[in-house]
Design a protein around this motif. Structure first.
Motif, PDB file in Angstrom:
ATOM      1  N   GLY A  76      45.694  54.950  45.986  1.00 29.09           N
ATOM      2  CA  GLY A  76      44.845  53.945  45.353  1.00 29.09           C
ATOM      3  C   GLY A  76      44.122  54.532  44.157  1.00 29.09           C
ATOM      4  O   GLY A  76      44.413  55.652  43.723  1.00 29.09           O
ATOM      5  N   GLY A  77      43.172  53.768  43.618  1.00 29.52           N
ATOM      6  CA  GLY A  77      42.412  54.224  42.463  1.00 29.52           C
ATOM      7  C   GLY A  77      41.803  53.061  41.706  1.00 29.52           C
ATOM      8  O   GLY A  77      41.917  51.898  42.121  1.00 29.52           O
ATOM      9  N   GLN A  78      41.151  53.403  40.582  1.00 26.80           N
ATOM     10  CA  GLN A  78      40.475  52.393  39.774  1.00 26.80           C
ATOM     11  C   GLN A  78      41.520  51.498  39.107  1.00 26.80           C
ATOM     12  O   GLN A  78      42.342  51.995  38.318  1.00 26.80           O
ATOM     13  CB  GLN A  78      39.574  53.070  38.734  1.00 26.80           C
ATOM     14  CG  GLN A  78      38.327  53.686  39.363  1.00 26.80           C
ATOM     15  CD  GLN A  78      37.591  54.659  38.435  1.00 26.80           C
ATOM     16  OE1 GLN A  78      37.735  55.872  38.578  1.00 26.80           O
ATOM     17  NE2 GLN A  78      36.816  54.124  37.507  1.00 26.80           N
ATOM     18  N   HIS A  79      41.453  50.220  39.373  1.00 26.80           N
ATOM     19  CA  HIS A  79      42.492  49.268  38.962  1.00 26.80           C
ATOM     20  C   HIS A  79      42.049  48.366  37.815  1.00 26.80           C
ATOM     21  O   HIS A  79      42.816  48.081  36.908  1.00 26.80           O
ATOM     22  CB  HIS A  79      42.882  48.429  40.182  1.00 26.80           C
ATOM     23  CG  HIS A  79      43.886  47.343  39.893  1.00 26.80           C
ATOM     24  ND1 HIS A  79      43.515  46.054  39.539  1.00 26.80           N
ATOM     25  CD2 HIS A  79      45.236  47.365  39.891  1.00 26.80           C
ATOM     26  CE1 HIS A  79      44.608  45.330  39.340  1.00 26.80           C
ATOM     27  NE2 HIS A  79      45.664  46.092  39.549  1.00 26.80           N
ATOM     28  N   HIS A  80      40.814  47.879  37.857  1.00 23.91           N
ATOM     29  CA  HIS A  80      40.290  47.057  36.759  1.00 23.91           C
ATOM     30  C   HIS A  80      38.774  47.151  36.740  1.00 23.91           C
ATOM     31  O   HIS A  80      38.157  47.719  37.644  1.00 23.91           O
ATOM     32  CB  HIS A  80      40.760  45.599  36.870  1.00 23.91           C
ATOM     33  CG  HIS A  80      40.206  44.840  38.049  1.00 23.91           C
ATOM     34  ND1 HIS A  80      40.833  44.797  39.274  1.00 23.91           N
ATOM     35  CD2 HIS A  80      39.080  44.095  38.195  1.00 23.91           C
ATOM     36  CE1 HIS A  80      40.125  44.057  40.112  1.00 23.91           C
ATOM     37  NE2 HIS A  80      39.047  43.618  39.487  1.00 23.91           N
ATOM     38  N   ILE A  81      38.185  46.601  35.676  1.00 26.52           N
ATOM     39  CA  ILE A  81      36.734  46.593  35.566  1.00 26.52           C
ATOM     40  C   ILE A  81      36.344  45.182  35.166  1.00 26.52           C
ATOM     41  O   ILE A  81      37.026  44.543  34.368  1.00 26.52           O
ATOM     42  CB  ILE A  81      36.256  47.651  34.556  1.00 26.52           C
ATOM     43  CG1 ILE A  81      34.740  47.794  34.570  1.00 26.52           C
ATOM     44  CG2 ILE A  81      36.774  47.391  33.153  1.00 26.52           C
ATOM     45  CD1 ILE A  81      34.246  49.076  33.911  1.00 26.52           C
ATOM     46  N   CYS A  82      35.274  44.679  35.770  1.00 28.84           N
ATOM     47  CA  CYS A  82      34.907  43.277  35.567  1.00 28.84           C
ATOM     48  C   CYS A  82      33.522  43.146  34.957  1.00 28.84           C
ATOM     49  O   CYS A  82      32.534  43.624  35.522  1.00 28.84           O
ATOM     50  CB  CYS A  82      34.955  42.530  36.890  1.00 28.84           C
ATOM     51  SG  CYS A  82      34.447  40.795  36.730  1.00 28.84           S
ATOM     52  N   PHE A  83      33.475  42.506  33.797  1.00 32.70           N
ATOM     53  CA  PHE A  83      32.210  42.231  33.121  1.00 32.70           C
ATOM     54  C   PHE A  83      31.889  40.735  33.232  1.00 32.70           C
ATOM     55  O   PHE A  83      32.791  39.893  33.189  1.00 32.70           O
ATOM     56  CB  PHE A  83      32.316  42.591  31.634  1.00 32.70           C
ATOM     57  CG  PHE A  83      32.664  44.018  31.360  1.00 32.70           C
ATOM     58  CD1 PHE A  83      31.777  45.033  31.659  1.00 32.70           C
ATOM     59  CD2 PHE A  83      33.888  44.353  30.806  1.00 32.70           C
ATOM     60  CE1 PHE A  83      32.104  46.370  31.403  1.00 32.70           C
ATOM     61  CE2 PHE A  83      34.220  45.675  30.538  1.00 32.70           C
ATOM     62  CZ  PHE A  83      33.335  46.682  30.840  1.00 32.70           C
ATOM     63  N   GLU A  84      30.612  40.427  33.328  1.00 33.62           N
ATOM     64  CA  GLU A  84      30.204  39.021  33.368  1.00 33.62           C
ATOM     65  C   GLU A  84      30.079  38.456  31.948  1.00 33.62           C
ATOM     66  O   GLU A  84      29.688  39.173  31.024  1.00 33.62           O
ATOM     67  CB  GLU A  84      28.854  38.883  34.093  1.00 33.62           C
ATOM     68  CG  GLU A  84      28.937  39.257  35.553  1.00 33.62           C
ATOM     69  CD  GLU A  84      27.607  39.071  36.293  1.00 33.62           C
ATOM     70  OE1 GLU A  84      26.684  38.428  35.728  1.00 33.62           O
ATOM     71  OE2 GLU A  84      27.499  39.575  37.425  1.00 33.62           O
TER      72      GLU A  84
END
Lengths: 138, 138
Positions: A76-84
C-alpha cells in the motif's frame, strides 16, 4: 481556491491490518467503521486526526481502480490527496479552462459531497481529489 | 500517540514549478520562501493550508535522498506524511519496542523541532515522519 487538506487517501490490501498499525503502532484513537462503495470499487475507512483524516481504501471487486496501484505497491501507500473547495463546478471549470485534465463528472464522494479527481500529470505527479466542504463541517 | 497531520511531503524536480501549479491551478494563496537544508539534501518550501501544510522538497546536491524517488517518479509525487507527537523520544522508544524500524536518531527538522522517520515496510508502505509539535503552534 483550495481550502483545507481534507484527507490523504492511502491504499491498503487490508483495512483491518492498516487499522491495527494506526492503533497499535501509531496510537491513533479514533476511526470510522469501514463501508463499501461499490460504485467506486473500494472499501473505505477514515482514521480521524485532530485536524484532518487518513482515508484507508481497499479494493472492492475485481474491477477496483486501486488493483493497479497495489500491484506496484503491495504493502500500500499514499494514493491521493484531497483538498476542500467551496463549489465543485467552479473548481472544475477553472481547472479545465487552465488546461488540466479532470477525470469524469462531479459525483458524490465518501463524505456525501461532490468530488472530482484531477490527473496526476497536471498535479506534480499526485492524484488530486477536490471535494466540496461538508455543510456541517466544524 | 499521533496528533495532527502536520504536513504531506511532496517531492518535486522544481519547487518553483510546483508553486506555479499550487498558485495558478489550485489557487493556493500562502506559502513560505524556499530554503536549503544541506544536511538533509533538500530544498524545502511549505504551502500553507488552513489546517495543514504541503512540504515541497527538491533535491539539494548529488547525494540528495530524493533522487531515487524522482528517478521513479519524474514529475514528483507524495513522498512522506508527517504526524505530530508530544515527545519524540517516547514515540521512538514505543515504536522500537513494538518492532518498527526507526531511521536514524532524532534530529531537528524543517519546523525546528525534533523529528524521526519510520521505515515504510512497517507503516503500510508509507514513509512516516514524526515531529514534536512546535511550542508556538496554534
Amino acid at each position: 481556491m483550495i481550502g483545507k487538506l481534507n484527507h490523504v487517501g492511502v491504499a491498503t490490501p487490508s483495512i483491518d491490518e492498516s487499522l491495527k498499525m494506526y492503533r497499535d503502532l501509531l496510537g491513533a484513537t479514533s476511526h470510522t467503521d469501514k463501508w463499501a462503495m461499490p460504485e467506486q470499487g473500494v472499501w473505505v475507512c477514515f482514521v480521524n486526526l485532530p485536524n484532518s483524516q487518513i482515508e484507508l481504501i481497499e479494493p472492492y471487486g475485481e474491477a477496483s481502480p486501486i488493483h493497479g496501484f497495489l500491484a506496484k505497491n503491495p504493502k500500500g501507500g499514499q494514493h491521493h490527496i484531497c483538498f476542500e473547495v467551496e463549489n465543485i463546478y467552479q473548481a472544475r471549470d477553472s481547472l479545465v479552462a487552465k488546461g488540466a485534465t479532470v477525470l469524469g463528472e462531479p459525483r458524490i464522494g465518501a463524505h456525501g459531497t461532490l468530488i472530482i479527481f484531477v490527473h496526476p500529470k497536471d498535479m506534480g505527479g499526485m492524484l488530486v481529489e477536490l471535494m466540496e466542504t461538508p455543510k456541517d463541517a466544524h
